[in-house]
Motif scaffolding. Structure first.
Motif, PDB file in Angstrom:
ATOM      1  N   ALA A  29       0.686  -0.722   0.204  1.00 12.24           N
ATOM      2  CA  ALA A  29      -0.237  -0.123   0.097  1.00 12.24           C
ATOM      3  C   ALA A  29       0.815   0.854   0.435  1.00 12.24           C
ATOM      4  N   ASP A  33       1.761   4.102  -3.630  1.00 11.11           N
ATOM      5  CA  ASP A  33       1.471   5.862  -2.708  1.00 11.11           C
ATOM      6  C   ASP A  33       1.947   5.632  -2.906  1.00 11.11           C
ATOM      7  N   THR A 128      -6.495   8.241  -9.902  1.00  8.69           N
ATOM      8  CA  THR A 128      -7.931   7.524  -9.769  1.00  8.69           C
ATOM      9  C   THR A 128      -9.053   7.581 -10.172  1.00  8.69           C
ATOM     10  N   ALA A 143     -11.840   5.972  -4.969  1.00  4.28           N
ATOM     11  CA  ALA A 143     -10.377   6.075  -3.656  1.00  4.28           C
ATOM     12  C   ALA A 143     -10.400   5.486  -1.948  1.00  4.28           C
ATOM     13  N   GLN A 144     -12.297   4.642  -2.111  1.00  5.03           N
ATOM     14  CA  GLN A 144     -12.567   3.938  -0.986  1.00  5.03           C
ATOM     15  C   GLN A 144     -11.775   2.810  -1.289  1.00  5.03           C
ATOM     16  N   SER A 147      -8.809   2.253  -2.059  1.00  8.19           N
ATOM     17  CA  SER A 147      -7.842   1.625  -0.011  1.00  8.19           C
ATOM     18  C   SER A 147      -7.897   0.778   1.070  1.00  8.19           C
ATOM     19  N   ARG A 148      -9.832   0.260   0.510  1.00  4.36           N
ATOM     20  CA  ARG A 148     -10.136  -1.249   1.201  1.00  4.36           C
ATOM     21  C   ARG A 148      -9.506  -2.326   0.924  1.00  4.36           C
ATOM     22  N   LYS A 150      -6.051  -1.934  -1.572  1.00  3.61           N
ATOM     23  CA  LYS A 150      -4.827  -2.362  -0.522  1.00  3.61           C
ATOM     24  C   LYS A 150      -4.283  -2.854   0.555  1.00  3.61           C
ATOM     25  N   ARG A 151      -5.617  -2.087   1.280  1.00  2.00           N
ATOM     26  CA  ARG A 151      -5.307  -2.424   2.648  1.00  2.00           C
ATOM     27  C   ARG A 151      -5.675  -3.957   3.069  1.00  2.00           C
ATOM     28  N   SER A 154      -2.506  -6.009   1.802  1.00  2.00           N
ATOM     29  CA  SER A 154      -0.944  -5.317   1.635  1.00  2.00           C
ATOM     30  C   SER A 154      -0.497  -6.725   2.906  1.00  2.00           C
TER      31      SER A 154
END
Length: 382
Positions: A29, A33, A128, A143-144, A147-148, A150-151, A154
């Motif tokens: 992650a 970024d 994005t 974006a959300q 992000s989810r 990538k979490r 990771s």
């Protein structure tokens, strides 16, 4: 030497640069970024001051951004003991790293939509905003989602073997679903599949590439000037991209010669028969049915069974096609449209008009709805 600011040169570097950072100790992650930050900096500075080594520049800037983030948190000491803080140090990455990024972004724990979004960010190098525009959702929503995703991945080991079949499915989703925004996602899917095919010597990946090329070749003929659909039988074949057709056929033949047939190879073989016919009337429908039989035996897919019914109707007559259609679940999307076509072919225009109208009411796209509505109106005039 290619212009380093050219997007076609820049974006293919993204997965390998992410791989370098992960090899040096960054989690996925944070690495992704940092690479996105480096891309923003490249857009700002490269037109005036292009680097001699675009990949090396991206690695250096992304690594610095990552270290800046590490130094601002509690993990500073542990990270700096684990990796050399000099930006140019550490492994330089490899084709294997790029392949692992493909695998990570298509992780089985991700939903298809999340896998597509993450692939477009971390493998294709899109922003994005570009991904959000392509899928017609707000940028904050995308974006959300990213992000989810990538979490979720990771914590996965970067060296864990990936599932090539899942990567192929994700790329096929990209090819089929993205038609909006400032990036041509069909072309992007072909680029990524070419790269995957060069990294993973696998006949089914080549089959996917062939299928994409053969479908993409027909794209200029698929829509009229008013945006309405043109059925395959009515398309102006002079508009088809013959270079893409030839490449697709060559890739397919090489894949089939390896005698490890898969779903995408069989679909591409059907597409190749359509591309090979000078006119719709000259299509070898008997052979198309034979390929569908093999594809159905392999997949058992209801969609394949539905498409096979159309081919049977062309090869053996409308009545045979309707008999084949009777074996397909009527709740399947496009079932009524196929039934309408076969009823019209058999001469039952009233039933065909009614079925076209019902199919239009169930259509999921405006172009398809308009086409089916026009078909119903045409028959009702009779």
């Amino acid at each position: 030497m290619p212009d380093p600011f050219d997007e076609a040169t820049l974006r293919p570097l993204v997965p390998s640069v992410i791989g370098v950072l992960v090899r040096r100790g960054a989690d996925f992650a944070a690495a992704e970024d940092a690479v996105q930050d480096a891309l923003v900096e490249a857009v700002r500075t490269w037109p005036e001051d292009p680097p001699r080594d675009p990949k090396g520049w991206l690695v250096t800037v992304a690594w610095r951004r990552f270290l800046d983030g590490v130094r601002s948190g509690a993990a500073r000491q542990r990270r700096e003991e684990a990796v050399d803080a000099e930006p140019g140090a550490g492994p330089v990455g490899s084709a294997d790293d790029t392949l692992r990024i493909f695998f990570l972004c298509a992780h089985p724990a991700l939903t298809p939509a999340s896998a597509v979004a993450l692939t477009l960010r971390a493998v294709a190098g899109l922003t994005t905003r570009q991904v959000a525009e392509a899928y017609l959702v707000p940028e904050a929503t995308m974006a959300q989602r990213i992000s989810r995703a990538k979490r979720t991945v990771s914590g996965e080991s970067f060296d864990r073997p990936g599932d090539l079949a899942t990567v192929r499915r994700v790329l096929y989703l990209v090819f089929n679903e993205g038609y909006s925004g400032d990036v041509d996602l069909a072309a992007e899917a072909i680029r990524l599949t070419r790269e995957l095919a060069s990294l993973a010597t696998d006949p089914e990946t080549d089959g996917l590439l062939a299928l994409m090329l053969l479908h993409h070749a027909r794209r200029p003929a698929r829509l009229r000037a008013d945006g309405t659909l043109v059925p395959l039988a009515e398309q102006d074949r002079d508009l088809w991209d013959t270079a893409l057709v030839e490449e697709g056929v060559d890739v397919l033949q090489a894949a089939l010669a390896r005698e490890r047939r898969g779903e995408f190879q069989l679909q591409a073989a059907i597409a190749a028969l359509h591309a090979d016919a000078p006119t719709a009337a000259e299509t070898d429908w008997v052979q198309v049915v034979q390929w569908y039989d093999e594809l159905l035996a392999l997949t058992g897919s209801p969609v394949v069974r539905l498409n096979r019914a159309v081919a049977v109707g062309e090869a053996d007559g409308a009545r045979a096609g309707l008999a084949a259609l009777a074996e397909v679940d009527p709740a399947l999307p496009r079932h009524r449209a196929v039934s309408a076509y076969l009823h019209e072919k058999e001469g039952d225009l009233a039933a065909a008009a009614r079925l076209y109208a019902e199919a239009a009411a169930l259509a999921t796209s405006a172009a398809e709805r308009t086409h089916l509505t026009k078909q119903a109106a045409r028959l009702n005039r009779h």
